[in-house]
Design an enzyme around this catalytic site. Structure first.
Site, PDB file in Angstrom:
ATOM      1  N   GLY A   1     -21.661  12.968  22.642  1.00  0.00           N
ATOM      2  CA  GLY A   1     -21.415  11.538  22.814  1.00  0.00           C
ATOM      3  C   GLY A   1     -21.589  11.103  24.255  1.00  0.00           C
TER       4      GLY A   1
ATOM      5  N   SER B   1     -21.205  13.484  19.153  1.00  0.00           N
ATOM      6  CA  SER B   1     -19.795  13.884  19.159  1.00  0.00           C
ATOM      7  C   SER B   1     -19.487  14.665  20.424  1.00  0.00           C
ATOM      8  CB  SER B   1     -19.460  14.734  17.928  1.00  0.00           C
ATOM      9  OG  SER B   1     -20.265  15.893  17.884  1.00  0.00           O
ATOM     10  N   CYS B   2     -18.284  14.483  20.932  1.00  0.00           N
ATOM     11  CA  CYS B   2     -17.792  15.193  22.099  1.00  0.00           C
ATOM     12  C   CYS B   2     -18.796  15.091  23.258  1.00  0.00           C
ATOM     13  CB  CYS B   2     -17.465  16.625  21.725  1.00  0.00           C
ATOM     14  SG  CYS B   2     -16.241  17.368  22.799  1.00  0.00           S
ATOM     15  N   SER B   3     -19.239  16.212  23.836  1.00  0.00           N
ATOM     16  CA  SER B   3     -20.187  16.120  24.947  1.00  0.00           C
ATOM     17  C   SER B   3     -21.520  15.540  24.501  1.00  0.00           C
ATOM     18  CB  SER B   3     -20.407  17.496  25.590  1.00  0.00           C
ATOM     19  OG  SER B   3     -20.987  18.404  24.675  1.00  0.00           O
TER      20      SER B   3
END
Length: 569
Positions: free
Chosen positions: A306, A302-304
């Site tokens: 990802g 998720s987010c960074s």
């Protein structure tokens, strides 16, 4: 061990849930400098001087509104979602109502005036940013003597609210860097009422601890799910309080989750870069495969996290080892850096600010999480500064006790090397430009990455806007399912079954235009977790007996979850 949830008043819960939509994510990597804001203000003044008709039109409209306000014939009212003026006390007397209406009219005219100015895109974005900060700061709700709710509280408590507010202010000035506290940290403790799902650390290197969670079903699916969290906060957003824990849900579905817990780097680790993190992640992946005996992992970021996951996938593909991954799950993650330039942070990103940010972290060795938090707070001052200013100081209340806000305040650092790599991505856009990023001597080329992929976004997410996340889904090809959940950045992820207001849209990411996708996607009631669980079961291989003990001979248990790295300050 206690799992009792702290109780909150409705007002505190409203504040907390609103602020929870404004978590750190990856955005505040550049610095909000006073000279930048001063320069933006100077440019704005020059533009107003050069375009006086724009200012004149708005001031005439303001004068018309003021006439109606003075004569009590104005119908100006705050937005229903504007918590600043939700108290009926604002309408109980002519002075408070007139002050509120005057502010609402003035703020609208100032904002419209800036929008109408003929400015280059970057200057226009900076003008909007500095104006929004100024307008939010000037709200009468932030002034003790103009806020009827604060005055009412003063009289009802016999002055105690003012004393408590002053004590809160002194505490924050001395212990919280001058910003209002967003959470009552005394109500939470990792390992006691957060991150309490049973498990064990089964692998550790200098960058990562790998946590394998204890099965809660007689049988499990053989292929593990490797979870790659963001580097900016600690990993336990996926293992919050019971009932809100992703890990708890996955275990109930027979999935074997292995979660990465990143170490909080110090200045001595300044040289840790993307290559360092990818190499460490690969070692953790190898450990999960060895323990389970599986030939590949399903992997989620998720987010960074990802971004790190996608870099890892490209790194494997460059070496012909892409078979280590079976399928990919990405949540609230933007890979195309040019597709999210409509958020406030874009106003601060220039070659000069990127260079300054690199120099700052290089000289210190790290980018401190608290600095990022302060930076981001000024991007959302109503939600992350002024609501707490009013609650903590004007009303004399304690900050809310909310687990998500505790996690958000439990920040980590980024080593200068990784920080620099993230900053470089802003302009190189490596996931769209093959060869623009080299990790461990291998060029990253997303055209070589081809997995069944499941991508999640939030409808009201302004940190990673859903249309930008949709572009991420498109980068992974036609075998990508896109999920659009009806909430914001973090709340779209913390979406356990049982919420009667939850819904999501689902369809393959085949349309180039996200709006066209939305027109054709099917709407489903309930949490996307249920669909996600069913998808993982299909992609996780055969059911086998749950392991009787954690780890293996090669990778023995190193201690209970949540491990040791999560406690490093």
């Amino acid at each position: 061990m206690t799992t009792e949830k702290p109780k909150m008043s409705k007002n505190a819960r409203d504040i907390a849930e609103n602020a929870a939509e404004n978590t750190l994510a990856l955005n505040p990597l550049v610095t909000l400098k006073a000279e930048d804001m001063f320069g933006a203000g100077t440019n704005l003044v020059r533009a107003l001087a050069a375009q006086p008709q724009t200012m004149m039109n708005q001031w005439m409209s303001l004068a018309n509104d003021m006439t109606k306000i003075v004569t009590q014939s104005s119908d100006i009212a705050p937005d229903r979602k504007d918590r600043r003026f939700a108290d009926t006390a604002w309408n109980n007397n002519i002075f408070s109502k007139g002050l509120m209406q005057s502010y609402l009219s003035w703020s609208e005219k100032v904002t419209e005036m800036v929008e109408e100015l003929d400015l280059p895109d970057k200057d226009a974005a900076r003008a909007r940013l500095v104006t929004s900060i100024f307008v939010d700061t000037m709200a009468p709700s932030n002034n003790f003597f103009a806020n009827p709710t604060a005055l009412k509280q003063l009289f009802e408590t016999g002055g105690k609210s003012a004393i408590d507010g002053l004590q809160n202010l002194i505490t924050d000035m001395t212990e919280n860097g001058g910003l209002p506290s967003s959470v009552d940290t005394s109500k939470f403790k990792v390992g006691e009422n957060l991150a309490i799902t049973p498990g064990n650390v089964v692998f550790r290197n200098e960058v990562i601890e790998l946590i394998h969670y204890t099965a809660q079903t007689d049988k499990v699916y053989k292929r593990p799910l490797l979870v790659v969290p963001p580097q900016i906060n600690k990993y336990y957003s996926i293992d919050m309080a019971p009932g809100k824990s992703m890990i708890e849900f996955l275990l109930s579905q027979g999935i074997q989750p292995y979660c990465v817990s990143w170490r909080n780097p110090t200045k001595e680790m300044r040289n840790w870069d993307m290559t360092t993190y990818i190499t460490a992640l690969d070692e953790a992946c190898e450990a999960a495969l060895e323990i389970t005996g599986a030939d590949s992992v399903n992997i989620m970021g998720s987010c960074s996290g990802g971004i790190t996951l996608s870099t890892y996938a490209g790194w494997l593909a460059a070496q012909g080892e892409e078979d280590k991954i079976n399928s990919v799950i990405l949540a609230v993650c933007v890979l195309d850096t040019m597709s999210s330039t409509d958020n406030d942070m874009a106003a601060l990103v220039t070659p000069e600010t990127v260079k300054a940010a690199k120099l700052a972290s290089s000289s210190r060795g790290v980018l401190d999480g608290q600095d990022m938090a302060k930076m981001f707070a000024w991007m959302r001052p109503n939600d992350l500064i002024w609501n707490y200013w009013v609650n903590n100081y004007l009303l004399g209340n304690a900050p809310p006790a909310f687990d998500v806000l505790y996690w958000n305040a439990d920040t980590t650092r980024l080593p200068a090397g990784l920080h620099g790599d993230f900053l470089d991505m802003i302009y190189t856009n490596p996931f769209l430009n093959p060869g623009a990023m080299v990790v461990g001597g291998h060029e990253i080329d997303m055209t070589k990455v081809n997995y069944d992929t499941y991508v999640i976004a939030g409808t009201t997410d302004h940190i990673t806007p859903w249309k930008a996340v949709y572009n991420t889904a498109r980068l992974y090809g036609d075998n990508t399912t896109f999920i659009l959940s009806n909430s914001g950045h973090l709340q779209s992820l913390l979406n356990p079954p049982g919420n009667p207001k939850a819904w999501y849209m689902k369809a393959p990411a085949k349309q180039a235009d996200p709006e066209e996708w939305a027109e054709k996607a099917k709407k489903h009631e309930g949490s996307w977790w249920v669909d996600w669980g069913e998808m993982l079961q299909k992609k996780s291989g055969a059911e086998i007996k749950a392991p009787k003990s954690p780890g293996s001979k090669k990778n023995p248990t190193l201690g209970p979850a949540p491990g040791t790295y999560v406690f490093e300050p």
